[in-house]
Design a protein around this motif. Structure first.
Motif, PDB file in Angstrom:
ATOM      1  N   PHE A   1       0.857  -1.181   0.000  1.00  0.00           N
ATOM      2  CA  PHE A   1       0.000   0.000   0.000  1.00  0.00           C
ATOM      3  C   PHE A   1       0.894   1.231   0.000  1.00  0.00           C
ATOM      4  O   PHE A   1       1.694   1.415   0.918  1.00  0.00           O
ATOM      5  CB  PHE A   1      -0.894   0.031   1.247  1.00  0.00           C
TER       6      PHE A   1
ATOM      7  N   SER B   1      -0.869   8.233  -0.255  1.00  0.00           N
ATOM      8  CA  SER B   1      -1.345   9.141  -1.302  1.00  0.00           C
ATOM      9  C   SER B   1      -0.256  10.077  -1.809  1.00  0.00           C
ATOM     10  O   SER B   1      -0.257  10.458  -2.978  1.00  0.00           O
ATOM     11  CB  SER B   1      -2.547   9.947  -0.809  1.00  0.00           C
TER      12      SER B   1
ATOM     13  N   ALA C   1      -6.471  -3.921   3.866  1.00  0.00           N
ATOM     14  CA  ALA C   1      -6.104  -2.512   4.049  1.00  0.00           C
ATOM     15  C   ALA C   1      -6.517  -2.021   5.432  1.00  0.00           C
ATOM     16  O   ALA C   1      -5.729  -1.367   6.131  1.00  0.00           O
ATOM     17  CB  ALA C   1      -6.750  -1.654   2.965  1.00  0.00           C
TER      18      ALA C   1
ATOM     19  N   GLN D   1      -4.820   1.299   6.836  1.00  0.00           N
ATOM     20  CA  GLN D   1      -4.812   2.151   5.651  1.00  0.00           C
ATOM     21  C   GLN D   1      -6.104   2.969   5.633  1.00  0.00           C
ATOM     22  O   GLN D   1      -7.152   2.494   6.063  1.00  0.00           O
ATOM     23  CB  GLN D   1      -4.679   1.294   4.383  1.00  0.00           C
TER      24      GLN D   1
ATOM     25  N   LEU E   1      -8.797   3.597   4.147  1.00  0.00           N
ATOM     26  CA  LEU E   1      -9.901   3.224   3.260  1.00  0.00           C
ATOM     27  C   LEU E   1     -11.110   2.936   4.132  1.00  0.00           C
ATOM     28  O   LEU E   1     -11.094   2.005   4.933  1.00  0.00           O
ATOM     29  CB  LEU E   1      -9.544   1.993   2.422  1.00  0.00           C
TER      30      LEU E   1
ATOM     31  N   VAL F   1      -9.002   2.541  -4.784  1.00  0.00           N
ATOM     32  CA  VAL F   1      -7.540   2.491  -4.818  1.00  0.00           C
ATOM     33  C   VAL F   1      -7.087   2.605  -6.269  1.00  0.00           C
ATOM     34  O   VAL F   1      -7.855   2.352  -7.196  1.00  0.00           O
ATOM     35  CB  VAL F   1      -6.968   1.190  -4.204  1.00  0.00           C
TER      36      VAL F   1
ATOM     37  N   SER G   1      -7.990   2.597 -11.656  1.00  0.00           N
ATOM     38  CA  SER G   1      -8.732   2.642 -10.393  1.00  0.00           C
ATOM     39  C   SER G   1      -9.626   1.418 -10.250  1.00  0.00           C
ATOM     40  O   SER G   1     -10.198   0.925 -11.221  1.00  0.00           O
ATOM     41  CB  SER G   1      -9.606   3.896 -10.341  1.00  0.00           C
TER      42      SER G   1
ATOM     43  N   ALA H   1     -11.390  -1.530  -3.668  1.00  0.00           N
ATOM     44  CA  ALA H   1     -10.655  -2.554  -2.923  1.00  0.00           C
ATOM     45  C   ALA H   1     -11.556  -3.699  -2.472  1.00  0.00           C
ATOM     46  O   ALA H   1     -11.114  -4.844  -2.383  1.00  0.00           O
ATOM     47  CB  ALA H   1      -9.938  -1.932  -1.723  1.00  0.00           C
TER      48      ALA H   1
ATOM     49  N   VAL I   1      -0.844  -1.052  -4.671  1.00  0.00           N
ATOM     50  CA  VAL I   1      -1.932  -0.093  -4.863  1.00  0.00           C
ATOM     51  C   VAL I   1      -1.585   1.205  -4.136  1.00  0.00           C
ATOM     52  O   VAL I   1      -0.917   1.184  -3.103  1.00  0.00           O
ATOM     53  CB  VAL I   1      -3.303  -0.624  -4.363  1.00  0.00           C
ATOM     54  N   GLN I   2      -2.048   2.306  -4.700  1.00  0.00           N
ATOM     55  CA  GLN I   2      -1.841   3.604  -4.060  1.00  0.00           C
ATOM     56  C   GLN I   2      -3.168   4.103  -3.516  1.00  0.00           C
ATOM     57  O   GLN I   2      -4.215   3.938  -4.143  1.00  0.00           O
ATOM     58  CB  GLN I   2      -1.265   4.618  -5.044  1.00  0.00           C
ATOM     59  N   ILE I   3      -3.093   4.711  -2.354  1.00  0.00           N
ATOM     60  CA  ILE I   3      -4.261   5.329  -1.741  1.00  0.00           C
ATOM     61  C   ILE I   3      -4.467   6.680  -2.446  1.00  0.00           C
ATOM     62  O   ILE I   3      -3.532   7.477  -2.524  1.00  0.00           O
ATOM     63  CB  ILE I   3      -4.042   5.551  -0.227  1.00  0.00           C
TER      64      ILE I   3
ATOM     65  N   SER J   1      -8.664  10.377  -0.426  1.00  0.00           N
ATOM     66  CA  SER J   1      -9.173   9.345   0.467  1.00  0.00           C
ATOM     67  C   SER J   1      -9.145   9.841   1.904  1.00  0.00           C
ATOM     68  O   SER J   1      -8.126  10.297   2.404  1.00  0.00           O
ATOM     69  CB  SER J   1      -8.326   8.079   0.331  1.00  0.00           C
TER      70      SER J   1
END
Length: 113
Positions: A8, A11, A31, A36, A38, A53, A84, A87, A101-103, A107
């Motif tokens: 992860f 951002s 996550a 994380q 999310l 994500v 995109s 998740a 994956v990037q936040i 978010s």
């Protein structure tokens, strides 16, 4: 059951959290277990887009195609990109070992407040 490694990326791209998961786990749950940001307000029922994500391009092709319902929810998410996904809709398989994956920058986990 195979162990699956997931990365992860924050951002801002400054921090990466590496998590271990089990085959069959969904990415949202993994996550959240690893703190994380999310939210997953609808708890995986695909009634929101708070688990959006951005999947690393190299990994995106390994995922099954998004359903029409998921695409509709992504239309509501801020900062959507070509890679995109939600998740809650990503079930981890051995093929996804090493998934990154990037936040998204927009978010915000309101449950953590």
């Amino acid at each position: 059951m195979s162990a699956i490694t997931v990365h992860f990326v924050s951002s801002d791209g400054e921090k990466t959290v590496t998590a271990q998961a089990k085959e069959g786990d969904d990415l949202l749950t993994v996550a959240q277990i690893h703190d994380q940001p999310l939210e997953g307000t609808c708890e995986g029922q695909m009634a929101c887009s708070t688990c959006h994500v951005i999947v690393e391009a190299a990994d995106f092709g390994k995922l099954p195609e998004a359903s029409e319902m998921e695409e509709d929810m992504l239309d509501l998410a801020a900062g959507v990109r070509r890679t995109s996904r939600l998740a809650c809709q990503i079930t981890l398989t051995p093929e996804l070992d090493g998934l990154t994956v990037q936040i998204p920058a927009d978010s915000h986990n309101m449950q953590g407040i």
